[in-house]
Design a protein around this motif. Structure first.
Motif, short mmCIF file in Angstrom:
data_model
loop_
_atom_site.label_atom_id
_atom_site.label_comp_id
_atom_site.label_asym_id
_atom_site.label_seq_id
_atom_site.Cartn_x
_atom_site.Cartn_y
_atom_site.Cartn_z
N LEU A 95 -6.84 20.72 2.91
CA LEU A 95 -7.81 20.40 1.71
C LEU A 95 -8.58 18.69 0.95
O LEU A 95 -9.67 19.20 0.68
N PHE A 146 -2.32 28.59 -0.32
CA PHE A 146 -1.77 27.24 -0.74
C PHE A 146 -1.44 27.42 -2.30
O PHE A 146 -1.62 28.30 -2.63
N ALA A 170 -6.84 32.00 1.81
CA ALA A 170 -7.80 31.98 2.16
C ALA A 170 -7.79 32.05 3.69
O ALA A 170 -7.10 31.00 4.14
N ILE A 229 -9.51 29.17 6.58
CA ILE A 229 -10.04 28.06 6.32
C ILE A 229 -11.53 28.04 6.78
O ILE A 229 -12.35 26.81 5.53
N ASP A 241 -13.15 30.26 5.01
CA ASP A 241 -13.79 30.22 3.51
C ASP A 241 -13.88 29.66 2.95
O ASP A 241 -14.19 29.14 1.35
N LEU A 242 -12.48 28.40 2.50
CA LEU A 242 -11.71 27.58 1.67
C LEU A 242 -13.43 26.19 2.40
O LEU A 242 -13.33 25.34 1.19
N LEU A 256 -6.82 29.94 -6.01
CA LEU A 256 -7.37 28.83 -4.88
C LEU A 256 -9.25 28.22 -5.82
O LEU A 256 -9.24 26.98 -5.77
N VAL A 267 -8.97 24.52 -6.18
CA VAL A 267 -10.35 23.29 -5.25
C VAL A 267 -11.38 22.54 -6.83
O VAL A 267 -11.08 21.25 -6.39
#
Ligand code: NAD
Length: 355
Positions: free
Chosen positions: A210, A235, A267, A269, A271-272, A324, A328
């Motif tokens: 991240l 996460f 999620a 990776i 989509d993250l 998420l 973020v």
């Protein structure tokens, strides 16, 4: 102004908390929460991966520069001053990039740290021995399609390459469990199996996915996802984890053994990466790369890592719960564009969705 009157239930528990590796990402957040909860905290860190500036300046927090692998130093700390009643052992070699640089050195470092703790604890009288909360990792679990439960299948202790990290954490869990005579009744160690703890202030250099995405999105560099990007991860916000641990450390009775510590922000990776680009309003592209290019030919990925949090939910009234998007946004807020440029974002590092 007079301090607020404390009732028996609001009064902080007695005794100090020692955090090895407390200047690191998780440790510093935990130290700050503990201090806010009124606890006395001692941080022992050699600053090999941490930063003293992460720690709050507070009369209740004492920072000691030093090696947590030195049993004499540990013993002296446990013997001197007001009693340390909780020992949170977080010192470790962390991040896929650092582990892959020398997997066997990572294994040796974790073995040395665990041995030092065992020897130091054995050398102090029972009534000065703190309860041990030792950081383990979700990487100890074998690959599974379902949520990972504490009693589920585990990897081998002697795994090579990136698995030296998981193997050495598992070896430490077992080492601490084996010294049964060290622990008072009902006070054997708790093994904190962390699942992708993230948040502001995490170093992209460590190889965590991240912060790497956030840095790259901030400067318009491509976000690289490994393989098909369909690896699933869950996460947890570091502040949620710190609050939850602060509660657990205050509990007089807490069952021993492994404990999954993670969140619910799930999620893939890919989509993250897309979410980071969208929330940053960035022009970055999301591209797929062969992880063997940045992480070496031997690199093995894990498809799915989702914690079963039933045990944590039974023990804690405040398990990590941030979404998420919240996580973020918080990471982006702490990493404005200017900071990203100053930090030299856009470097190519092995950013794996490891935990
Ligand atoms: P971090 O690298 O930020 O913190 C580790 C700290 O340990 C650093 O401050 C480093 O300076 C210190 N340290 C290392 N060797 C030391 C030694 N010999 N003596 C004293 N200090 C030493 O890592 P983190 O993300 O805060 O992780 C904390 C713990 O949680 C580690 O044990 C890690 O393996 C575990 N963990 C973290 C995650 C995560 O997602 N962050 C996931 C799984 C497990």
């Amino acid at each position: 102004m007079r301090p607020p009157m404390q009732t028996a239930s609001s009064r902080p528990p007695r005794g100090r908390v020692l955090i090895t590796g407390g200047a690191g990402f998780v440790g510093s957040a935990l130290a700050a929460h503990l201090v806010r909860a009124g606890r006395e905290v001692v941080v022992l860190d050699d600053l090999s991966g941490g930063r003293r500036s992460r720690l709050p300046v507070d009369a209740r927090l004492e920072f000691l520069l030093g090696d947590a692998g030195d049993p004499d130093r540990l013993r002296a700390l446990l013997m001197d001053g007001e009693r340390i009643t909780r020992l949170v052992h977080l010192a470790a070699v962390v991040g896929v990039r650092r582990v892959l640089a020398d997997p066997e050195a990572c294994r040796a470092a974790h073995g040395r740290l665990a041995a030092a703790l065992e020897h130091a604890l054995a050398a102090v009288p029972v009534d000065r021995r703190p309860r041990l909360f030792a950081a383990s990792t979700s990487e100890v679990y074998a690959e599974s399609d379902g949520a990972l439960r504490e009693g589920g299948p585990l990897r081998a202790e002697d795994g090579c390459g990136r698995w030296a990290y998981a193997g050495s954490k598992l070896a430490a869990e077992r080492r601490f469990d084996r010294c049964a005579t060290l622990w008072a009744e009902d006070a054997a160690p708790v093994h904190l199996r962390f699942f992708n703890v993230v948040g502001p202030g995490q170093d992209a250099d460590s190889g965590m996915v991240l912060p790497n995405f956030v840095e790259r999105a901030r400067v318009g560099a491509a976000l690289e996802v490994h393989g098909d990007g369909r690896q699933e991860r869950t996460f947890a916000h570091v502040e949620d984890v710190a609050r939850c641990l602060t509660e657990l450390l205050a509990r007089e009775h807490l069952p021993a053994g492994p404990l999954n510590v993670g969140g619910t922000a799930h999620a893939t990776i890919e989509d993250l990466a897309q979410l980071v680009v969208e929330r940053a309003g960035s022009s970055s592209l999301v591209v797929r790369v062969d992880p063997r290019q940045s992480c070496g030919a031997e690199f093995e990925d894990v498809r799915r890592r989702v914690p079963d949090l039933s045990r944590l939910r039974r023990l804690s009234t405040c398990p990590p719960s941030r979404s998420l998007v919240e996580i973020v946004d918080d990471c982006l807020a702490a990493h404005p564009r200017d900071t990203a440029l100053a930090a030299g974002a856009g470097r190519n590092v092995c950013a794996s969705p490891a935990s």
